[in-house]
Enzyme design. Structure first.
Site, PDB file in Angstrom:
ATOM      1  N   LYS A  12       0.821  -1.205   0.000  1.00  0.00           N
ATOM      2  CA  LYS A  12       0.000   0.000   0.000  1.00  0.00           C
ATOM      3  C   LYS A  12       0.863   1.266   0.000  1.00  0.00           C
ATOM      4  CE  LYS A  12      -3.935  -2.211   2.387  1.00  0.00           C
ATOM      5  NZ  LYS A  12      -4.809  -2.106   3.593  1.00  0.00           N
ATOM      6  N   TYR A  52     -12.246  -1.910  -3.485  1.00  0.00           N
ATOM      7  CA  TYR A  52     -12.752  -2.133  -2.121  1.00  0.00           C
ATOM      8  C   TYR A  52     -14.276  -2.019  -2.054  1.00  0.00           C
ATOM      9  CZ  TYR A  52      -8.255  -2.368   0.393  1.00  0.00           C
ATOM     10  OH  TYR A  52      -7.037  -2.755   0.900  1.00  0.00           O
ATOM     11  N   ASN A 115      -1.865   0.118   7.088  1.00  0.00           N
ATOM     12  CA  ASN A 115      -1.322  -1.165   7.552  1.00  0.00           C
ATOM     13  C   ASN A 115      -0.502  -1.896   6.488  1.00  0.00           C
ATOM     14  OD1 ASN A 115      -3.396  -1.976   5.925  1.00  0.00           O
ATOM     15  ND2 ASN A 115      -4.603  -2.983   7.517  1.00  0.00           N
ATOM     16  N   HIS A 118      -2.108  -5.338   1.564  1.00  0.00           N
ATOM     17  CA  HIS A 118      -3.402  -5.977   1.334  1.00  0.00           C
ATOM     18  C   HIS A 118      -3.144  -7.421   0.910  1.00  0.00           C
ATOM     19  CE1 HIS A 118      -7.387  -6.916  -0.209  1.00  0.00           C
ATOM     20  NE2 HIS A 118      -6.741  -7.510  -1.208  1.00  0.00           N
ATOM     21  N   GLU A 129     -10.061 -10.102  -7.330  1.00  0.00           N
ATOM     22  CA  GLU A 129      -8.978  -9.126  -7.167  1.00  0.00           C
ATOM     23  C   GLU A 129      -7.839  -9.320  -8.167  1.00  0.00           C
ATOM     24  OE1 GLU A 129      -7.929  -9.413  -3.019  1.00  0.00           O
ATOM     25  OE2 GLU A 129      -9.785  -8.406  -2.392  1.00  0.00           O
TER      26      GLU A 129
HETATM   27  P1  ADP Z   1      -7.725  -6.688   5.685  1.00  0.00           P
HETATM   28  O1  ADP Z   1      -6.916  -5.709   4.873  1.00  0.00           O
HETATM   29  O2  ADP Z   1      -6.939  -7.246   6.844  1.00  0.00           O
HETATM   30  O3  ADP Z   1      -8.366  -7.766   4.853  1.00  0.00           O
HETATM   31  P2  ADP Z   1     -10.382  -5.473   5.865  1.00  0.00           P
HETATM   32  O4  ADP Z   1     -10.697  -6.177   4.589  1.00  0.00           O
HETATM   33  O5  ADP Z   1     -11.323  -5.650   7.017  1.00  0.00           O
HETATM   34  O6  ADP Z   1      -8.913  -5.851   6.394  1.00  0.00           O
HETATM   35  O7  ADP Z   1     -10.277  -3.909   5.606  1.00  0.00           O
HETATM   36  C1  ADP Z   1      -9.687  -3.414   4.417  1.00  0.00           C
HETATM   37  C2  ADP Z   1      -8.794  -2.258   4.783  1.00  0.00           C
HETATM   38  O8  ADP Z   1      -9.591  -1.180   5.289  1.00  0.00           O
HETATM   39  C3  ADP Z   1      -7.792  -2.524   5.926  1.00  0.00           C
HETATM   40  O9  ADP Z   1      -6.625  -3.195   5.496  1.00  0.00           O
HETATM   41  C4  ADP Z   1      -7.492  -1.123   6.388  1.00  0.00           C
HETATM   42  O10 ADP Z   1      -6.596  -0.422   5.517  1.00  0.00           O
HETATM   43  C5  ADP Z   1      -8.889  -0.490   6.310  1.00  0.00           C
HETATM   44  N1  ADP Z   1      -9.621  -0.653   7.565  1.00  0.00           N
HETATM   45  C6  ADP Z   1     -10.165  -1.795   8.059  1.00  0.00           C
HETATM   46  N2  ADP Z   1     -10.783  -1.582   9.239  1.00  0.00           N
HETATM   47  C7  ADP Z   1     -10.635  -0.257   9.507  1.00  0.00           C
HETATM   48  C8  ADP Z   1     -11.044   0.591  10.587  1.00  0.00           C
HETATM   49  N3  ADP Z   1     -11.734   0.110  11.619  1.00  0.00           N
HETATM   50  N4  ADP Z   1     -10.714   1.910  10.518  1.00  0.00           N
HETATM   51  C9  ADP Z   1     -10.006   2.389   9.463  1.00  0.00           C
HETATM   52  N5  ADP Z   1      -9.600   1.649   8.416  1.00  0.00           N
HETATM   53  C10 ADP Z   1      -9.897   0.340   8.431  1.00  0.00           C
HETATM   54 MG    MG Z   2      -9.825  -7.596   3.394  1.00  0.00          MG
END
Ligand code: ADP
Ligand code: MG
Length: 140
Positions: A12, A52, A115, A118, A129
């Site tokens: 990212k 997304y 974070n 992805h 995807e």
């Molecule tokens: P992952 O990336 O671990 O699969 P998710 O699919 O739940 O997680 O969420 C997609 C992305 O959205 C996350 O990687 C993060 O960048 C963002 N995200 C998820 N939950 C939150 C939150 N509570 N607040 C802000 N951003 C979030």
């Molecule tokens: Mg996800």
């Protein structure tokens, strides 16, 4: 049973900004995942929102689109045995505070949003995807 799978990974904007592309790739390769496709792109908000779309009702969706279009990202296809779940293990939990020590997110991520990486979370999401970014002829 071990299955050869393909999964979509993204380094990212914060990962590119922190100059840890090589570190992230090396963790995948050391774990036996193979880079089958790779490119650097800069998404606009619409492209990030389409990727997304599954999260479009979530409160963080607008911020997520802005973050994912804030700078270049590295998109890649990883291939290997159980690549989807193994990639998720190497990444660590979404919230870096909950991520296991030694995972990419525990070591590099600054928040639950920013974070670093992805990864597809299921065969169904991988099958949406991977072609979102790559044609068959770009995957080796
Ligand atoms: P992952 O990336 O671990 O699969 P998710 O699919 O739940 O997680 O969420 C997609 C992305 O959205 C996350 O990687 C993060 O960048 C963002 N995200 C998820 N939950 C939150 C939150 N509570 N607040 C802000 N951003 C979030
Ligand atoms: Mg996800």
């Amino acid at each position: 049973m071990a299955r050869i799978e393909r999964t979509l990974s993204i380094i990212k904007p914060d990962g590119v900004e922190k100059n840890v592309i090589g570190d992230v790739l090396s963790r995948f390769e050391s774990a036996g995942l193979r880079v089958a496709a790779i490119k650097m792109i800069h998404m606009n908000e619409e492209e990030a929102g389409g990727f997304y779309a599954v999260h479009k009702e979530r409160p963080f969706y607008q911020d997520l689109k802005k973050y994912m279009s804030s700078g270049p990202v590295v998109v890649l296809v990883l291939e290997g045995e159980n690549a989807i779940s193994r990639n998720r293990d190497i990444m660590g939990a979404t919230d870096p505070k909950k991520a296991d020590p030694g995972t990419i997110r525990a070591d590099h991520a600054q928040s639950i949003e920013r974070n670093i990486v992805h990864g597809s979370d299921s065969p169904e999401s991988a099958s949406f995807e991977v072609p979102y970014f790559f044609d068959d002829k770009e995957i080796f």
